[in-house]
Write an enzyme that holds these catalytic residues in place. Structure first.
Site, PDB file in Angstrom:
ATOM      1  N   SER A 138      21.803  42.623  39.740  1.00 27.60           N
ATOM      2  CA  SER A 138      23.099  42.318  39.147  1.00 27.60           C
ATOM      3  C   SER A 138      23.760  43.555  38.535  1.00 27.60           C
ATOM      4  O   SER A 138      24.068  44.509  39.239  1.00 27.60           O
ATOM      5  CB  SER A 138      22.939  41.199  38.122  1.00 27.60           C
ATOM      6  OG  SER A 138      24.177  40.729  37.665  1.00 27.60           O
TER       7      SER A 138
ATOM      8  N   ARG B 263      20.545  33.356  16.476  1.00 28.19           N
ATOM      9  CA  ARG B 263      19.650  32.775  17.477  1.00 28.19           C
ATOM     10  C   ARG B 263      18.572  33.788  17.826  1.00 28.19           C
ATOM     11  O   ARG B 263      18.841  34.992  17.923  1.00 28.19           O
ATOM     12  CB  ARG B 263      20.408  32.361  18.743  1.00 28.19           C
ATOM     13  CG  ARG B 263      21.211  33.436  19.400  1.00 28.19           C
ATOM     14  CD  ARG B 263      21.900  32.942  20.669  1.00 28.19           C
ATOM     15  NE  ARG B 263      20.949  32.720  21.748  1.00 28.19           N
ATOM     16  CZ  ARG B 263      20.598  33.667  22.632  1.00 28.19           C
ATOM     17  NH1 ARG B 263      21.121  34.875  22.557  1.00 28.19           N
ATOM     18  NH2 ARG B 263      19.737  33.381  23.590  1.00 28.19           N
TER      19      ARG B 263
END
Length: 578
Positions: free
Chosen positions: A67, A536
């Site tokens: 990617s 998170r």
């Protein structure tokens, strides 16, 4: 498995020993690391793709790409029969196989999968795996390793589809399993035919046959460059200039170029210059062409200064989702007989379409979506906003629950999904609706359904969709940017002893444990106008990621820093205090 199956697997697996001292982990979209370390993993993922195909009795896909990562790295992604990412229930198998220390342990894991999933192999070719790669130099050898893995599983054949973008392979898997033509030419013709239909319908309404100004696309020196050129040849009304095409002398893949670089650094990619590109509409895709962001350099700046100053304005996945939502709700308003149209979709109400009922539409975001985009989509467009954990696989799954689900991450990865029942209704409505205006609205949505990639985010189809909507709106890139103004934000991270100490709610917007941390964050957020913050745990390392928004950049920075200190003291921070 029968003895002959084991013997073939044993012989082939021995050719791909596991590198010493390396532990592989299947991330949100597969494995990525230095290409030299990957042959064993790619071979084993070929085996897994074959087993998945035999289990489902449908074709699967395997893509060799890293990617937006540097050119010396590579990776492998698996595509499920739906065309989406590998089924989450099978992800643990990938880790188990990739990290099997030796051939015999690898065979035991294969047997475990075969038994647990009740996989039946046979002499006839009952399993099929579509293979592809991007333009990385290491790709050809890794595709060969994948093929050997696939064909080491008796009853499975591999089809090498060549050099493709990641979204193209996912599209092919989906199309192949739906029994429709699935070649690369079919992909291009479906996109270009749908784009042409939308442009013709626009012309029918406006009578304006002029073409929009040229779009300059940074192709990240990747596989998307040649694909964009081919797409342009099929869509003559699409004015494109492709830069960073990967030709000799143009730079390295993803090096100072591409969607990930532009979105994170907010600076111009290589190949773009001042003052030549001031005011022009530009876009960046990433190395495997599944991410897309737009950008421009304004001629005038907020401080009143005019001139070639590099103040890049980014239109990220949030802005793309918003403009897609604007177009979709506009067409639904027409079908519903509402006075609202594509140029006036400001009435917040549910679209109730005669003959179908309420059309359930939502934009799916993560907690990282800018709060201004969420407010615009809810309050101006009147659309539902759903929030999922970070990761495209979560957004895609949630979007499937609606008649039309629009999902994007801020990084520019996303698409529009149409429910099969509503898609069929649109097909019928495009012919059967009494009012010509209603038939045209249905035809537009049918064309959108065909043009956007229903399997995964696709930068090529995303460009076509953005360009269509800008024409319908009659907007410049600056006018699109002015839909709403992003709230200032800041992202930081805190190193902790154990990231598992923090447990968040399913949408990752609040801390469930320790509760004292969320209480402290709430208190801190209350001190800032327009404040929002969440934390998170990282999925790969012992750090906690902190995100904060506020009405000014100074406040966003201060809020983020304050939350970092809270995490450090209440969640086991290590090292010096932030």
């Amino acid at each position: 498995m029968e003895l002959e199956d084991k013997d073939l697997l044993r012989k082939q697996a021995a050719l791909f020993p596991l590198p010493k001292g390396v532990k592989f982990s299947y991330g949100t979209a597969g494995f990525r690391t230095d290409a030299a370390l990957l042959p064993s993993t790619v071979f084993r993922m070929g085996v897994l793709a074959a087993l998945r195909s035999l289990c489902t009795k449908r074709a699967t896909g395997l893509m060799i790409t890293a990617s937006h990562n540097p050119v010396h790295e590579n990776g492998v992604k698996l595509a499920d029969p739906s065309g989406g990412m590998l089924n989450v229930a099978w992800e643990p198998y990938s880790d188990m196989l990739a990290n099997a220390p030796d051939v015999e342990n690898f065979l035991q894991i294969v047997e475990h999968i075969v038994k647990r999933e009740n996989i039946q192999s046979g002499n006839a070719a009952s399993g099929e795996v579509l293979l592809a790669r991007d333009t990385r130099p290491s790709g050809e050898a890794l595709v060969s390793a994948a093929r050997q893995g696939v064909e080491a599983v008796r009853g499975t054949v591999a089809h090498d589809m060549g050099v493709l973008t990641t979204p193209q392979l996912h599209w092919m898997v989906r199309s192949f399993n739906n029994g429709v033509p699935a070649s690369e030419s079919d992909y291009f013709h479906q996109l270009s035919d749908s784009f042409r239909m939308l442009v013709e319908l626009w012309h029918a309404n406006t009578g304006d046959l002029t073409h929009s100004e040229e779009l300059i696309v940074d192709a990240a020196n990747g596989v998307g460059a040649s694909k964009l050129t081919r797409l342009q040849h099929l869509t003559t009304s699409l004015g494109l200039q492709v830069r960073n095409s990967g030709n000799e002398g143009e730079g390295l893949l993803n090096d100072g170029v591409g969607a990930d670089f532009v979105q994170k650094e907010k600076v111009l990619p290589h190949g773009f210059q001042l003052p030549a590109d001031v005011g022009k509409r530009c876009a960046s895709i990433d190395g495997d062409a599944d991410r897309l962001v737009y950008f421009y350099i304004p001629e005038k700046h907020e401080d009143g200064y005019s001139g070639p100053v590099c103040t890049l304005h980014l239109l990220d996945g949030d802005k793309i989702a918003a403009i897609f939502g604007l177009f979709i709700i506009g067409q639904l308003h027409i079908l519903a007989g509402s006075k609202s149209s594509v140029s006036d979709a400001t009435t917040a109400h549910k679209a109730v379409v005669p003959g179908y009922g309420e059309v359930k539409v939502a934009v799916v975001q993560t907690a990282y979506a800018n709060g201004a985009s969420t407010n615009y989509i809810k309050q101006v467009l009147g659309l539902e906003v759903a929030t999922t954990p970070t990761g495209v696989k979560h957004l895609h799954k949630k979007a499937e629950q609606y008649d039309i689900g629009i999902y994007f991450e801020a990084n520019g990865h996303g698409t529009i999904l149409f429910n099969e029942i509503f898609s069929q209704w649109l097909q019928d409505a495009s012919v059967q609706q009494k009012e010509a205006e209603h038939r045209q609205a249905a035809k537009r949505l049918v064309a959108v359904n065909e043009m956007v990639n229903q399997a995964v985010g696709d930068a090529l189809s995303g460009i076509l969709m953005v360009e269509v909507v800008l024409r319908y709106q009659g907007w410049s890139v600056e006018q699109w940017d002015s839909m709403y103004k992003d709230l200032p934000s800041r992202q930081l991270k805190v190193k902790v002893k154990d990231r598992a100490v923090i447990i968040t709610t399913p949408d990752e917007t609040r801390v469930a444990s320790p509760s004292s941390l969320q209480e402290a964050i709430d208190t801190e957020v209350g001190k800032y106008k327009g404040g929002r913050a969440f934390v998170r745990p990282s999925g790969t390392e012992d750090v906690v990621r902190v995100y904060a928004e506020a009405s000014s950049q100074q406040s966003a920075d201060a809020l983020a820093q304050a939350v970092c200190v809270l995490v450090y003291h209440l969640a086991g921070g290590v090292g010096p205090e932030p």
